[in-house]
Design an enzyme around this catalytic site. Structure first.
Site, PDB file in Angstrom:
ATOM      1  N   ASN A   1      13.205   4.722   5.299  1.00  0.00           N
ATOM      2  CA  ASN A   1      13.294   6.098   4.785  1.00  0.00           C
ATOM      3  C   ASN A   1      13.813   6.056   3.350  1.00  0.00           C
ATOM      4  O   ASN A   1      14.988   5.806   3.127  1.00  0.00           O
ATOM      5  CB  ASN A   1      14.250   6.898   5.697  1.00  0.00           C
ATOM      6  N   TRP A   2      12.911   6.309   2.404  1.00  0.00           N
ATOM      7  CA  TRP A   2      13.307   6.226   0.990  1.00  0.00           C
ATOM      8  C   TRP A   2      14.154   7.417   0.538  1.00  0.00           C
ATOM      9  O   TRP A   2      14.689   7.413  -0.555  1.00  0.00           O
ATOM     10  CB  TRP A   2      12.076   6.161   0.100  1.00  0.00           C
ATOM     11  N   LYS A   3      14.205   8.449   1.355  1.00  0.00           N
ATOM     12  CA  LYS A   3      14.889   9.703   0.981  1.00  0.00           C
ATOM     13  C   LYS A   3      14.362  10.195  -0.381  1.00  0.00           C
ATOM     14  O   LYS A   3      13.194   9.973  -0.689  1.00  0.00           O
ATOM     15  CB  LYS A   3      16.405   9.497   0.966  1.00  0.00           C
TER      16      LYS A   3
ATOM     17  N   HIS B   1      16.696  14.508  11.151  1.00  0.00           N
ATOM     18  CA  HIS B   1      17.609  13.645  10.388  1.00  0.00           C
ATOM     19  C   HIS B   1      18.869  14.445  10.069  1.00  0.00           C
ATOM     20  O   HIS B   1      18.797  15.639   9.752  1.00  0.00           O
ATOM     21  CB  HIS B   1      16.917  13.179   9.102  1.00  0.00           C
TER      22      HIS B   1
ATOM     23  N   GLU C   1      20.709  14.643   7.565  1.00  0.00           N
ATOM     24  CA  GLU C   1      20.752  15.312   6.255  1.00  0.00           C
ATOM     25  C   GLU C   1      19.985  16.634   6.300  1.00  0.00           C
ATOM     26  O   GLU C   1      20.371  17.604   5.655  1.00  0.00           O
ATOM     27  CB  GLU C   1      20.201  14.367   5.168  1.00  0.00           C
TER      28      GLU C   1
ATOM     29  N   GLU D   1      21.276   7.711  15.100  1.00  0.00           N
ATOM     30  CA  GLU D   1      21.897   7.523  13.792  1.00  0.00           C
ATOM     31  C   GLU D   1      23.274   8.188  13.777  1.00  0.00           C
ATOM     32  O   GLU D   1      23.375   9.407  13.537  1.00  0.00           O
ATOM     33  CB  GLU D   1      21.037   8.153  12.703  1.00  0.00           C
TER      34      GLU D   1
ATOM     35  N   GLY E   1      24.594   5.826   5.188  1.00  0.00           N
ATOM     36  CA  GLY E   1      24.891   5.729   3.760  1.00  0.00           C
ATOM     37  C   GLY E   1      26.344   5.419   3.440  1.00  0.00           C
ATOM     38  O   GLY E   1      26.758   5.512   2.283  1.00  0.00           O
TER      39      GLY E   1
ATOM     40  N   SER F   1      23.468   2.328   7.821  1.00  0.00           N
ATOM     41  CA  SER F   1      23.952   1.161   7.064  1.00  0.00           C
ATOM     42  C   SER F   1      23.481  -0.165   7.658  1.00  0.00           C
ATOM     43  O   SER F   1      24.214  -1.157   7.640  1.00  0.00           O
ATOM     44  CB  SER F   1      25.482   1.195   6.945  1.00  0.00           C
TER      45      SER F   1
ATOM     46  N   GLY G   1      17.757   3.286   5.574  1.00  0.00           N
ATOM     47  CA  GLY G   1      17.794   4.115   4.377  1.00  0.00           C
ATOM     48  C   GLY G   1      17.922   3.233   3.139  1.00  0.00           C
ATOM     49  O   GLY G   1      16.936   2.666   2.660  1.00  0.00           O
ATOM     50  N   GLY G   2      19.143   3.098   2.640  1.00  0.00           N
ATOM     51  CA  GLY G   2      19.401   2.385   1.383  1.00  0.00           C
ATOM     52  C   GLY G   2      18.709   1.034   1.273  1.00  0.00           C
ATOM     53  O   GLY G   2      18.109   0.716   0.235  1.00  0.00           O
TER      54      GLY G   2
HETATM   55  C1  PEP Z   1      19.103   7.054   7.138  1.00  0.00           C
HETATM   56  O1  PEP Z   1      19.303   7.906   6.305  1.00  0.00           O
HETATM   57  O2  PEP Z   1      18.276   7.258   8.036  1.00  0.00           O
HETATM   58  C2  PEP Z   1      19.861   5.805   7.065  1.00  0.00           C
HETATM   59  C3  PEP Z   1      19.923   5.065   8.138  1.00  0.00           C
HETATM   60  O3  PEP Z   1      20.472   5.526   5.867  1.00  0.00           O
HETATM   61  P1  PEP Z   1      21.295   4.200   5.502  1.00  0.00           P
HETATM   62  O4  PEP Z   1      20.530   3.007   6.030  1.00  0.00           O
HETATM   63  O5  PEP Z   1      21.365   4.220   4.011  1.00  0.00           O
HETATM   64  O6  PEP Z   1      22.623   4.322   6.157  1.00  0.00           O
END
Ligand code: PEP
Length: 253
Positions: A9-11, A98, A100, A170, A176, A216, A237-238
């Site tokens: 997920n590039w956000k 999600h 967010e 999640e 994040g 993470s 994500g990141g």
């Molecule tokens: C996400 O936003 O779905 C996620 C898992 O982010 P991160 O890996 O950056 O924690």
């Protein structure tokens, strides 16, 4: 056998050009092709969907997903994108629920249910996200929170439609933050989710549905997390913003 999946997920990251460069790096990496049994789902911003889909359409183990779709079919919703639109750009998957989106855009369980139904009606697989916040984890009410999130949304689907989903656990406190759930915590929740699915929809469905861990996840911790019996992969994500890290995670089973 449940599908092993790593979804990136590039956000709201990467300009158009940067996004295409990232996809090129991923598909040109020889390492990505070492694990054809692992489905990789690239989830870029809307503007990249069509081009990324064109670049990857001949690669069997890479598919494209969208980060969102609107809960309405079509019409006067300025700035929004429908399930039919993302499907027409090559998306086969869509993130729904999600944290967010729940937190910053007030997406209620009713809206999420509508999104799931629209996506399924367009042959798009929802990746439905659930997870507790830190207070709920500390108060030991995390299982109840996740059960409610499922009960008020996807547990209202027919067994046929529910079987089409991917679930992502999640924990909000891990997204994040650099703080990852331990493999014990992840396995505990994944096993709980699977047992609730079993109670609601039966063993066959619970055993066949992929449940991804997100929060993470990185090349250092992915192996231990993916070794858990009920963890079928990750929502990243990141770490999905760097081709080498994304590929290393996809090779961590
Ligand atoms: C996400 O936003 O779905 C996620 C898992 O982010 P991160 O890996 O950056 O924690």
């Amino acid at each position: 056998m449940r599908k092993k999946i790593v979804a990136g997920n590039w956000k709201m990251n990467k300009t158009f050009e940067q996004g295409l460069n990232l996809v090129d790096e991923i598909i040109q990496s020889s390492a990505i092709h070492q694990t054809p049994e692992v489905l990789k789902i690239i989830i870029p911003p809307f503007i990249h969907l069509h081009s990324v889909s064109e670049k990857t359409k001949h690669i069997n183990d890479i598919e494209i997903g969208a980060q969102n779709c609107n809960n309405n079919e079509a019409g006067a919703f300025t700035g929004e994108i429908s399930a039919a639109m993302i499907a027409s750009c090559g998306a086969k998957y869509v993130l729904v629920g999600h944290s967010e989106r729940r937190q910053y855009y007030n997406e209620t369980e009713a809206i999420l249910t509508q999104k799931v139904n629209h996506a399924i009606s367009k042959d798009i697989t929802p990746i439905f996200c659930v997870g507790e916040n830190l207070t709920e984890r500390n108060n030991n009410t995390h299982l109840e929170t996740v059960k409610q999130q499922l009960k008020e949304t996807v547990f209202n689907l027919s067994v046929t439609d529910f079987s089409k989903l991917i679930i992502a656990y999640e924990p909000v406190w891990a997204i994040g933050t650099g703080v990852t759930a331990t493999s014990h915590q992840a396995q505990g929740m994944h096993n709980y989710i699977r047992s609730e699915i079993n109670k609601k929809f039966g063993k066959e469905t619970s055993e066949s549905i992929s449940i991804l861990y997100g929060g993470s996840c990185n090349p250092e911790n992915a192996k231990e997390l993916f070794a858990c019996i009920d963890v079928d992969g990750g929502l990243i994500g990141g770490a999905s913003l760097k081709a080498n890290d994304f590929v290393a995670i996809a090779n961590s089973f």
